[in-house]
Every structure is written in structure tokens, then in C-alpha cells.
Design a protein around this motif. Structure first.
Motif, PDB file in Angstrom:
ATOM      1  N   ILE A 171       0.829  -1.210   0.000  1.00  8.42           N
ATOM      2  CA  ILE A 171       0.000   0.000   0.000  1.00  8.42           C
ATOM      3  C   ILE A 171       0.861   1.256   0.000  1.00  8.42           C
ATOM      4  CG2 ILE A 171      -0.315   0.359   2.502  1.00  8.42           C
ATOM      5  CD1 ILE A 171      -3.002   0.656  -0.275  1.00  8.42           C
ATOM      6  N   ALA A 172       1.999   1.207   0.689  1.00  5.51           N
ATOM      7  CA  ALA A 172       2.891   2.372   0.686  1.00  5.51           C
ATOM      8  C   ALA A 172       3.381   2.668  -0.726  1.00  5.51           C
ATOM      9  CB  ALA A 172       4.069   2.129   1.621  1.00  5.51           C
ATOM     10  N   GLU A 173       3.692   1.632  -1.486  1.00  4.13           N
ATOM     11  CA  GLU A 173       4.133   1.817  -2.870  1.00  4.13           C
ATOM     12  C   GLU A 173       3.020   2.357  -3.751  1.00  4.13           C
ATOM     13  OE1 GLU A 173       7.114   1.626  -3.872  1.00  4.13           O
ATOM     14  OE2 GLU A 173       8.099   0.557  -2.234  1.00  4.13           O
ATOM     15  N   LEU A 174       1.809   1.832  -3.555  1.00  2.00           N
ATOM     16  CA  LEU A 174       0.705   2.197  -4.449  1.00  2.00           C
ATOM     17  C   LEU A 174       0.088   3.556  -4.118  1.00  2.00           C
ATOM     18  CD1 LEU A 174      -0.867  -1.320  -4.898  1.00  2.00           C
ATOM     19  CD2 LEU A 174       0.192   0.109  -6.666  1.00  2.00           C
ATOM     20  N   MET A 175       0.474   4.133  -3.004  1.00  2.21           N
ATOM     21  CA  MET A 175       0.059   5.509  -2.722  1.00  2.21           C
ATOM     22  C   MET A 175       0.977   6.519  -3.407  1.00  2.21           C
ATOM     23  SD  MET A 175      -2.719   5.586  -0.965  1.00  2.21           S
ATOM     24  CE  MET A 175      -2.729   7.264  -0.316  1.00  2.21           C
ATOM     25  N   GLN A 176       2.166   6.092  -3.827  1.00  2.00           N
ATOM     26  CA  GLN A 176       3.146   7.016  -4.400  1.00  2.00           C
ATOM     27  C   GLN A 176       2.635   7.731  -5.655  1.00  2.00           C
ATOM     28  OE1 GLN A 176       5.571   7.414  -2.453  1.00  2.00           O
ATOM     29  NE2 GLN A 176       7.167   8.534  -3.514  1.00  2.00           N
ATOM     30  N   PRO A 177       2.002   7.032  -6.606  1.00  2.00           N
ATOM     31  CA  PRO A 177       1.518   7.742  -7.792  1.00  2.00           C
ATOM     32  C   PRO A 177       0.471   8.809  -7.483  1.00  2.00           C
ATOM     33  CG  PRO A 177       1.598   5.376  -8.199  1.00  2.00           C
ATOM     34  CD  PRO A 177       1.812   5.570  -6.730  1.00  2.00           C
ATOM     35  N   LEU A 178      -0.239   8.661  -6.360  1.00  2.85           N
ATOM     36  CA  LEU A 178      -1.244   9.663  -5.986  1.00  2.85           C
ATOM     37  C   LEU A 178      -0.607  11.015  -5.706  1.00  2.85           C
ATOM     38  CD1 LEU A 178      -3.543   7.409  -3.813  1.00  2.85           C
ATOM     39  CD2 LEU A 178      -4.238   8.633  -5.875  1.00  2.85           C
ATOM     40  N   GLY A 179       0.690  11.014  -5.387  1.00  4.83           N
ATOM     41  CA  GLY A 179       1.398  12.280  -5.210  1.00  4.83           C
ATOM     42  C   GLY A 179       1.458  13.088  -6.488  1.00  4.83           C
ATOM     43  N   GLY A 180       1.279  12.412  -7.622  1.00  7.14           N
ATOM     44  CA  GLY A 180       1.230  13.073  -8.920  1.00  7.14           C
ATOM     45  C   GLY A 180      -0.174  13.146  -9.485  1.00  7.14           C
ATOM     46  N   GLY A 181      -1.170  12.827  -8.640  1.00  9.26           N
ATOM     47  CA  GLY A 181      -2.558  12.920  -9.065  1.00  9.26           C
ATOM     48  C   GLY A 181      -3.052  11.735  -9.870  1.00  9.26           C
ATOM     49  N   TYR A 182      -2.328  10.624  -9.838  1.00 12.96           N
ATOM     50  CA  TYR A 182      -2.710   9.442 -10.610  1.00 12.96           C
ATOM     51  C   TYR A 182      -3.023   8.292  -9.662  1.00 12.96           C
ATOM     52  CZ  TYR A 182      -2.380   5.503 -13.870  1.00 12.96           C
ATOM     53  OH  TYR A 182      -2.632   4.370 -14.606  1.00 12.96           O
ATOM     54  N   ASP A 183      -4.229   7.756  -9.766  1.00 10.20           N
ATOM     55  CA  ASP A 183      -4.645   6.636  -8.924  1.00 10.20           C
ATOM     56  C   ASP A 183      -4.535   5.345  -9.733  1.00 10.20           C
ATOM     57  OD1 ASP A 183      -5.743   4.770  -7.259  1.00 10.20           O
ATOM     58  OD2 ASP A 183      -7.662   5.789  -6.990  1.00 10.20           O
ATOM     59  N   PRO A 184      -3.525   4.508  -9.444  1.00  6.47           N
ATOM     60  CA  PRO A 184      -3.335   3.298 -10.244  1.00  6.47           C
ATOM     61  C   PRO A 184      -4.399   2.226 -10.018  1.00  6.47           C
ATOM     62  CG  PRO A 184      -1.822   3.307  -8.389  1.00  6.47           C
ATOM     63  CD  PRO A 184      -2.505   4.647  -8.405  1.00  6.47           C
ATOM     64  N   LEU A 185      -5.199   2.375  -8.959  1.00  8.33           N
ATOM     65  CA  LEU A 185      -6.221   1.372  -8.662  1.00  8.33           C
ATOM     66  C   LEU A 185      -7.604   1.766  -9.188  1.00  8.33           C
ATOM     67  CD1 LEU A 185      -5.271   0.329  -5.013  1.00  8.33           C
ATOM     68  CD2 LEU A 185      -4.233  -0.300  -7.196  1.00  8.33           C
ATOM     69  N   GLU A 186      -7.692   2.947  -9.754  1.00  7.02           N
ATOM     70  CA  GLU A 186      -8.979   3.403 -10.286  1.00  7.02           C
ATOM     71  C   GLU A 186      -9.464   2.444 -11.374  1.00  7.02           C
ATOM     72  OE1 GLU A 186     -11.024   7.430 -12.217  1.00  7.02           O
ATOM     73  OE2 GLU A 186      -8.871   7.344 -11.846  1.00  7.02           O
ATOM     74  N   GLY A 187     -10.709   2.062 -11.295  1.00  6.99           N
ATOM     75  CA  GLY A 187     -11.276   1.148 -12.274  1.00  6.99           C
ATOM     76  C   GLY A 187     -11.179  -0.310 -11.893  1.00  6.99           C
ATOM     77  N   SER A 188     -10.563  -0.598 -10.745  1.00  8.68           N
ATOM     78  CA  SER A 188     -10.455  -1.976 -10.274  1.00  8.68           C
ATOM     79  C   SER A 188     -11.166  -2.110  -8.929  1.00  8.68           C
ATOM     80  CB  SER A 188      -8.990  -2.401 -10.120  1.00  8.68           C
ATOM     81  OG  SER A 188      -8.914  -3.682  -9.510  1.00  8.68           O
ATOM     82  N   PRO A 189     -12.405  -2.577  -8.919  1.00  8.54           N
ATOM     83  CA  PRO A 189     -13.128  -2.741  -7.654  1.00  8.54           C
ATOM     84  C   PRO A 189     -12.410  -3.652  -6.666  1.00  8.54           C
ATOM     85  CG  PRO A 189     -14.627  -2.955  -9.526  1.00  8.54           C
ATOM     86  CD  PRO A 189     -13.232  -2.941 -10.080  1.00  8.54           C
ATOM     87  N   THR A 190     -11.765  -4.692  -7.183  1.00  8.76           N
ATOM     88  CA  THR A 190     -11.061  -5.631  -6.303  1.00  8.76           C
ATOM     89  C   THR A 190      -9.912  -4.946  -5.568  1.00  8.76           C
ATOM     90  OG1 THR A 190     -11.596  -7.524  -7.703  1.00  8.76           O
ATOM     91  CG2 THR A 190      -9.724  -7.772  -6.210  1.00  8.76           C
ATOM     92  N   LEU A 191      -9.122  -4.184  -6.303  1.00  8.47           N
ATOM     93  CA  LEU A 191      -7.958  -3.550  -5.696  1.00  8.47           C
ATOM     94  C   LEU A 191      -8.336  -2.351  -4.827  1.00  8.47           C
ATOM     95  CD1 LEU A 191      -5.321  -3.796  -8.567  1.00  8.47           C
ATOM     96  CD2 LEU A 191      -5.563  -5.233  -6.549  1.00  8.47           C
ATOM     97  N   THR A 192      -9.361  -1.609  -5.235  1.00 14.79           N
ATOM     98  CA  THR A 192      -9.779  -0.481  -4.392  1.00 14.79           C
ATOM     99  C   THR A 192     -10.403  -0.988  -3.091  1.00 14.79           C
ATOM    100  OG1 THR A 192     -11.857  -0.331  -5.657  1.00 14.79           O
ATOM    101  CG2 THR A 192     -10.078   1.163  -6.280  1.00 14.79           C
ATOM    102  N   ALA A 193     -11.109  -2.129  -3.147  1.00 13.04           N
ATOM    103  CA  ALA A 193     -11.670  -2.717  -1.930  1.00 13.04           C
ATOM    104  C   ALA A 193     -10.546  -3.204  -1.013  1.00 13.04           C
ATOM    105  CB  ALA A 193     -12.612  -3.869  -2.273  1.00 13.04           C
ATOM    106  N   TRP A 194      -9.494  -3.777  -1.615  1.00 11.56           N
ATOM    107  CA  TRP A 194      -8.323  -4.187  -0.822  1.00 11.56           C
ATOM    108  C   TRP A 194      -7.680  -2.975  -0.160  1.00 11.56           C
ATOM    109  CZ3 TRP A 194      -3.329  -2.561  -2.323  1.00 11.56           C
ATOM    110  CH2 TRP A 194      -2.300  -3.048  -1.507  1.00 11.56           C
ATOM    111  N   ARG A 195      -7.512  -1.892  -0.905  1.00 10.06           N
ATOM    112  CA  ARG A 195      -6.929  -0.677  -0.320  1.00 10.06           C
ATOM    113  C   ARG A 195      -7.761  -0.185   0.855  1.00 10.06           C
ATOM    114  NH1 ARG A 195      -5.882   4.065  -4.405  1.00 10.06           N
ATOM    115  NH2 ARG A 195      -8.153   3.994  -4.555  1.00 10.06           N
ATOM    116  N   ASP A 196      -9.068  -0.207   0.715  1.00  9.99           N
ATOM    117  CA  ASP A 196      -9.945   0.234   1.802  1.00  9.99           C
ATOM    118  C   ASP A 196      -9.777  -0.649   3.040  1.00  9.99           C
ATOM    119  OD1 ASP A 196     -10.927   2.265   0.228  1.00  9.99           O
ATOM    120  OD2 ASP A 196     -12.760   1.200  -0.351  1.00  9.99           O
ATOM    121  N   ARG A 197      -9.619  -1.955   2.827  1.00 16.11           N
ATOM    122  CA  ARG A 197      -9.427  -2.868   3.964  1.00 16.11           C
ATOM    123  C   ARG A 197      -8.080  -2.614   4.646  1.00 16.11           C
ATOM    124  NH1 ARG A 197     -12.022  -6.488   0.331  1.00 16.11           N
ATOM    125  NH2 ARG A 197     -10.015  -7.266  -0.450  1.00 16.11           N
TER     126      ARG A 197
END
Length: 244
Positions: A171-197
Motif C-alpha cells: 500500500i505504501a508503494e501504491l500511494m506514491q503515484p497519488l502524489g502526482g494525481g494518478y490513482d493506479p487502482l482506479e477502475g479496479s473494484p477488487t484492488l480499491t476494496a483491498w486498499r480500503d481494507r
């Protein structure tokens, strides 16, 4: 003396160690090393880590670098809840399997998006080429497909029903692109649900506090590059190595 953590929360490995310490109520003193102005290259810090990298911990007279090694050391020394780094040999091996895989896959690809979105314009004076940006995004998408198919599958967390060091590092790695305004998990319900958990397991307040620096990194850099010429020069020199 309390354990000392040398870190910059703009760094994804630093965030994983910081969150782990906070979540497990391990007393520590944060020693900030500002990567954006090149403090990792200072003579003083090189006495702590000759490799000029963070995170680093000092535990009395013992100094340890490399985030994965640090996390395992802390989990074992402080006997943190078993779900982080399980005693069961096969579950522990699954954590280690992910931590080994991510070093050359998820970590560089997710970090590359941040570099292209935020650092590239500072170094070159213009946005990253569209073809290069698309290539970087496509590569990260492929890595995420492997992450989901191989590691997460249909489980709540990477090794089962509870969070582990594998989820924390991911999760620490996948938050990094958000610093540039890009959400790599957008469009993936499975991965966004995992991030929420994962966020819920860490705790919303701690999660947000740990990631505040990276989510505001672009604004911080704008302020930095309006500072003294020597500070600007040091920062540009620090960033330029990413685009050689």
C-alpha cells in the motif's frame, strides 16, 4: 534511549516502517532526512548510513538499513501480533515471497509514475512526453494484474484474512503515484476494496498522517523551488539521476 528512525515520509519504504512502528506502539524518535533537498548526502547522515538511503533505524548501538530488513527485525524483536509476520513457516514464506517480488516490479513501476508526473517537469521544465507517460502507466497496469492474480487473488489480504507486512509495503508503494494525481487502482473494484481494507486495518488517522507528505509533495516542491538558489540546485541534482 528510544529507537531512532531516520526517514522522509515522501519515501514509500519510510512510510511502511513509520506506520508499523506507530501501529504497534513501539516507542521511537523520528529523525527527518529531507530527500527533496539532498540531506541524505550530508556528511552527518553518511555516518549513519554510508549508502545514503533511508529508512535507517538505530537501536542503541545497532544500526540497520533497508526497509524489509527493518520491518522483519521490528516484528521479531517486539513480538508484534502474529498476522504481521506469521510464525507459521508457510505463511511467513508467502510474506517473504511478496516482499522479494515487489522489489523489482511494483516498487519501481509505481515510483516511476511519481517521477514522471512530479519530478520530470522540475528537472526538464516541461511535462513528461505523452508516449513515455502512457508506457509507464501500461507497465504499472501489467504489474498490478500480476499482483492481483498471483498474490491477492480473492483473499481479503495478501496472505489471508488479516493484514501482513506484505500489504503494508504494497500500500505504501501504491500511494506514491497519488502524489502526482494518478490513482493506479482506479477502475479496479477488487484492488480499491483491498486498499480500503488495508486503510481500515491500519486506522484512518494513522494512514492519512503517514501519507500526507506524499499527497502534498507537488505543492512542497513548488515552494522549494522558490527558495534559495543553493537549495534549488541541490534538489535538481538529487532528482536528475532519475532521468539519465
Amino acid at each position: 534511549m528510544a529507537l531512532q528512525l531516520y526517514a522522509d515520509l515522501c519515501s514509500q519504504p519510510c512510510r511502511s516502517v513509520y506506520i508499523f512502528l506507530q501501529k504497534n506502539n513501539i516507542p521511537f524518535q523520528l529523525k527527518e532526512i529531507r530527500l527533496l533537498v539532498g540531506e541524505q548526502h550530508s556528511e552527518e547522515f553518511q555516518k549513519v548510513n554510508i549508502l545514503k538511503k533511508v529508512p535507517v533505524i538505530k537501536d542503541e548501538d545497532f544500526t540497520l538499513a533497508e526497509s524489509v530488513a527493518i520491518l522483519k527485525y521490528l516484528a521479531c524483536k517486539y513480538q508484534t501480533p502474529d498476522h504481521w509476520y506469521p510464525a507459521d513457516l508457510q505463511k511467513r514464506a508467502r510474506v517473504d515471497e511478496y516482499l522479494s517480488w515487489q522489489q523489482t516490479t511494483l516498487r519501481p513501476q509505481a515510483g516511476n509514475i511519481f517521477r514522471m508526473k512530479v519530478l520530470f517537469p522540475i528537472v526538464t521544465g516541461g511535462p513528461a512526453p505523452e508516449d513515455k507517460m502512457k508506457e509507464a502507466q501500461d507497465e504499472l497496469t501489467k504489474v498490478l494484474e500480476s499482483f492481483q492474480e498471483k498474490f491477492l487473488q480473492d483473499k481479503p489480504f495478501i496472505i489471508g484474512t488479516e493484514i501482513s507486512l506484505a500489504d503494508l509495503v504494497a500500500i505504501a508503494e501504491l500511494m506514491q503515484p497519488l502524489g502526482g494525481g494518478y490513482d493506479p487502482l482506479e477502475g479496479s473494484p477488487t484492488l480499491t476494496a483491498w486498499r480500503d481494507r488495508v486503510k481500515a486495518a491500519i486506522g484512518k488517522d494513522l494512514f492519512n498522517k503517514a501519507h500526507e507528505a506524499i499527497l502534498t509533495a507537488a505543492e512542497t516542491l513548488k515552494s522549494l523551488f522558490q527558495g534559495p538558489p543553493e537549495t534549488v540546485a541541490a534538489a535538481k541534482a538529487s532528482f536528475r539521476k532519475y532521468f539519465k
